[in-house]
Design an enzyme around this catalytic site. Sequence first.
Site, PDB file in Angstrom:
ATOM      1  N   HIS A 220       0.830  -1.202   0.000  1.00 48.55           N
ATOM      2  CA  HIS A 220       0.000   0.000   0.000  1.00 48.55           C
ATOM      3  C   HIS A 220       0.866   1.255   0.000  1.00 48.55           C
ATOM      4  O   HIS A 220       0.577   2.226   0.695  1.00 48.55           O
ATOM      5  CB  HIS A 220      -0.956   0.003   1.193  1.00 48.55           C
ATOM      6  CG  HIS A 220      -2.088  -0.964   1.050  1.00 48.55           C
ATOM      7  ND1 HIS A 220      -2.903  -1.335   2.098  1.00 48.55           N
ATOM      8  CD2 HIS A 220      -2.552  -1.651  -0.032  1.00 48.55           C
ATOM      9  CE1 HIS A 220      -3.803  -2.197   1.673  1.00 48.55           C
ATOM     10  NE2 HIS A 220      -3.606  -2.409   0.387  1.00 48.55           N
ATOM     11  N   ASP A 248     -10.523  -0.624 -10.687  1.00 51.73           N
ATOM     12  CA  ASP A 248      -9.338  -0.953  -9.886  1.00 51.73           C
ATOM     13  C   ASP A 248      -8.396  -1.771 -10.772  1.00 51.73           C
ATOM     14  O   ASP A 248      -8.656  -2.940 -11.044  1.00 51.73           O
ATOM     15  CB  ASP A 248      -9.780  -1.759  -8.654  1.00 51.73           C
ATOM     16  CG  ASP A 248      -8.647  -1.978  -7.658  1.00 51.73           C
ATOM     17  OD1 ASP A 248      -7.522  -1.512  -7.911  1.00 51.73           O
ATOM     18  OD2 ASP A 248      -8.913  -2.615  -6.624  1.00 51.73           O
ATOM     19  N   HIS A 331     -13.280  -1.625  -2.187  1.00 59.80           N
ATOM     20  CA  HIS A 331     -13.427  -2.911  -1.507  1.00 59.80           C
ATOM     21  C   HIS A 331     -14.907  -2.998  -1.142  1.00 59.80           C
ATOM     22  O   HIS A 331     -15.320  -2.588  -0.054  1.00 59.80           O
ATOM     23  CB  HIS A 331     -12.524  -3.003  -0.270  1.00 59.80           C
ATOM     24  CG  HIS A 331     -11.070  -3.030  -0.614  1.00 59.80           C
ATOM     25  ND1 HIS A 331     -10.168  -2.103  -0.175  1.00 59.80           N
ATOM     26  CD2 HIS A 331     -10.353  -3.880  -1.394  1.00 59.80           C
ATOM     27  CE1 HIS A 331      -8.960  -2.369  -0.656  1.00 59.80           C
ATOM     28  NE2 HIS A 331      -9.056  -3.444  -1.392  1.00 59.80           N
ATOM     29  N   ARG A 375       2.443  -6.982  -9.635  1.00 63.84           N
ATOM     30  CA  ARG A 375       1.025  -7.312  -9.455  1.00 63.84           C
ATOM     31  C   ARG A 375       0.315  -6.978 -10.761  1.00 63.84           C
ATOM     32  O   ARG A 375       0.617  -5.977 -11.411  1.00 63.84           O
ATOM     33  CB  ARG A 375       0.422  -6.505  -8.293  1.00 63.84           C
ATOM     34  CG  ARG A 375      -1.027  -6.838  -8.013  1.00 63.84           C
ATOM     35  CD  ARG A 375      -1.488  -6.346  -6.626  1.00 63.84           C
ATOM     36  NE  ARG A 375      -1.494  -4.898  -6.475  1.00 63.84           N
ATOM     37  CZ  ARG A 375      -0.625  -4.239  -5.710  1.00 63.84           C
ATOM     38  NH1 ARG A 375       0.343  -4.885  -5.062  1.00 63.84           N
ATOM     39  NH2 ARG A 375      -0.702  -2.923  -5.607  1.00 63.84           N
TER      40      ARG A 375
END
Length: 407
Positions: A220, A248, A331, A375
């Site tokens: 993060h 996202d 989220h 990622r």
Amino acid sequence: MMIHKSRREKLLNQIEDNGLIILSTNPENIRNGDVLYPFRPDSDFWYLTGFKEPECIAVISKDNYSIFLRERDPEREIWDGERLGVSRANEALMSDNAFPISELNQKLPQLISKSEHIYFDIDNTYRGSEILEMIPKSKLKSIKHLINEMRLHKDEHEISLMRHAASISVKAHELAMQKVRSGMFEYEITSLFDQIFRANNAEHAYPPIVAGGKNSCILHYINNDQELHENDLLLIDSGCEYEGYASDITRTFPVSGKFSNAQKEIYSIVLEAQKVAIDEMYVGNNIRAPHFEASRVIKEGLISIGLMKPNDDIRKFYMHGTGHWLGMDVHDVGDYNIEDSPRRFEEGMVMTVEPGIYIRGDAKIDTKFHNIGIRIEDDVLITKNGPEVLTGSLVKEIDDIESIMTK
């Protein structure tokens, strides 16, 4: 507003005939001094009312929809902009009654007294403690779970907004790939996302992660202030919010425009893990299956190149889940388990798929792999015909990334 009316009706059909629902949106919040943060409505409130002003409370039952909101204030409107006001609220919001928020303590008890079941969740809601004091404990129930389940299953209107949000974010990531150069700073890349999002009437859905070199191994990382170097990888996790709906996306690519051999090895493992995870996202499958398959591919891949042994814990290199619900919140709401068992994918759900590998400097690891954080994340809609990757137009194959970066 018809879409919001239909949502209210759907929710009311799931509670008792004499039930009453109370929803509250947030107030404006101070950033510092007399400067406020940009206002963003509470997601549940916005979902069910479509109203985007602060300091507002909705009271919903099968025979009445009342709204408490700020009154018109000509002096404040000179500074802050026009308010809807009480006199125009019923027509604009399709409500039955509109009251000044200043009359909440007078009017709300009267509305509550007519119902035997009061659905209200205090959380951190505006004037929540006051509202709670007005509700007899014997009547109080939670509505959160029912709203969460509704929001988890996206309708066509929501899906269209999410597709548009995804398309805006794709443009921003493409621009970053095309513009990045050694010697730039992470914040210069961040500014490209600001530019594209604002130019398309969108905003950041969450603080962007623009992480070069060793920062790519910080999950993060949001400082976004370091210089980018020739041999760095750049991991960007950034998505916009459009009309209340989030995207996202994460992509990882070389600052130089060319992956090193070591970077290719790790990247290929992550990409394969993402592909097999997406393949598991079909109606009826266990929602844990994408993570299980992604983890399997990552572990097998790291073993094959000598970074892991069969009995090693994968969490040294892959320490987070493979996806989360996506919607009005990045989220998003929705249970992952039903009666202590993983739930099954259903049509209309949207989930991210974001496997990763993060290799910090370690004396036991070949230096060619040091500070490689990778990622790859996409947004996936569950349909009756299989997974639809909403962000699928953004390149992620090694050759395609190198091609777009060197044009």
